[in-house]
Design a protein around this motif. Structure first.
Motif, PDB file in Angstrom:
ATOM      1  N   GLY A   1       1.576   1.711   3.705  1.00  0.00           N
ATOM      2  CA  GLY A   1       2.717   2.403   3.126  1.00  0.00           C
ATOM      3  C   GLY A   1       2.732   2.349   1.604  1.00  0.00           C
ATOM      4  N   LEU A   2       1.835   1.597   1.005  1.00  0.00           N
ATOM      5  CA  LEU A   2       1.747   1.510  -0.452  1.00  0.00           C
ATOM      6  C   LEU A   2       0.843   2.607  -0.989  1.00  0.00           C
ATOM      7  CD1 LEU A   2       1.243  -2.338  -0.817  1.00  0.00           C
ATOM      8  CD2 LEU A   2       3.340  -1.063  -1.231  1.00  0.00           C
ATOM      9  N   LYS A   3       0.902   2.800  -2.310  1.00  0.00           N
ATOM     10  CA  LYS A   3      -0.035   3.714  -2.934  1.00  0.00           C
ATOM     11  C   LYS A   3      -1.417   3.087  -2.908  1.00  0.00           C
ATOM     12  CE  LYS A   3       3.088   6.060  -6.084  1.00  0.00           C
ATOM     13  NZ  LYS A   3       3.340   6.410  -7.456  1.00  0.00           N
ATOM     14  N   PHE A   4      -2.440   3.953  -2.928  1.00  0.00           N
ATOM     15  CA  PHE A   4      -3.820   3.486  -2.859  1.00  0.00           C
ATOM     16  C   PHE A   4      -4.140   2.567  -4.039  1.00  0.00           C
ATOM     17  CE2 PHE A   4      -8.386   4.144  -3.734  1.00  0.00           C
ATOM     18  CZ  PHE A   4      -8.904   3.697  -2.539  1.00  0.00           C
TER      19      PHE A   4
ATOM     20  N   ALA B   1      -1.084   7.995  -0.508  1.00  0.00           N
ATOM     21  CA  ALA B   1      -0.779   6.863   0.362  1.00  0.00           C
ATOM     22  C   ALA B   1      -2.088   6.215   0.800  1.00  0.00           C
ATOM     23  CB  ALA B   1       0.007   7.335   1.575  1.00  0.00           C
ATOM     24  N   CYS B   2      -2.069   4.909   0.966  1.00  0.00           N
ATOM     25  CA  CYS B   2      -3.271   4.167   1.320  1.00  0.00           C
ATOM     26  C   CYS B   2      -3.690   4.503   2.750  1.00  0.00           C
ATOM     27  CB  CYS B   2      -3.031   2.671   1.164  1.00  0.00           C
ATOM     28  SG  CYS B   2      -4.549   1.728   1.329  1.00  0.00           S
TER      29      CYS B   2
END
Length: 114
Positions: free
Chosen positions: A106-109, A100-101
């Protein structure tokens, strides 16, 4: 019968590696401990008190001798080396692609800040 099929170790007796190489297998000597105190030489009693205060503040052990002769040289190199020693540097691990970023979106890195 040949030794080839029934190997039981070395045929020649060799010396142990510590017997001739000078390699120390024991743990290293820690300078400044009770068993291995620092050996320091200072030129005056006032300087001796300063060095004793530094040794006490660093929680070390030392034998301090005073040399009042003309042209005497101070020898406090061991103490300065120990006091100036830096600690282990650790860096924060960067997130991998699928974590997680860190910005909190809430997005993937890999989709956000990567």
């Amino acid at each position: 019968m040949s030794d080839k099929f029934f190997y039981k170790g070395r045929q020649d007796a060799r010396q142990h590696h510590t017997a001739y190489g000078g390699f120390q297998t024991n743990a290293s000597q820690k300078s400044g401990s009770k068993k291995y105190p620092l050996t320091l030489v200072v030129t005056s009693e006032a300087r001796r008190k300063e060095v004793e205060a530094q040794v006490a503040a660093a929680k070390l052990h030392a034998t301090i001798s005073v040399d009042n002769r003309e042209g005497a040289v101070e020898s406090v190199n061991e103490l300065t080396a120990i006091l100036n020693k830096t600690g282990t540097v650790t860096t924060a691990k960067s997130p991998s692609r699928n974590d997680a970023c860190t910005c909190g979106s809430g997005l993937k890195f890999k989709k956000c800040c990567g």
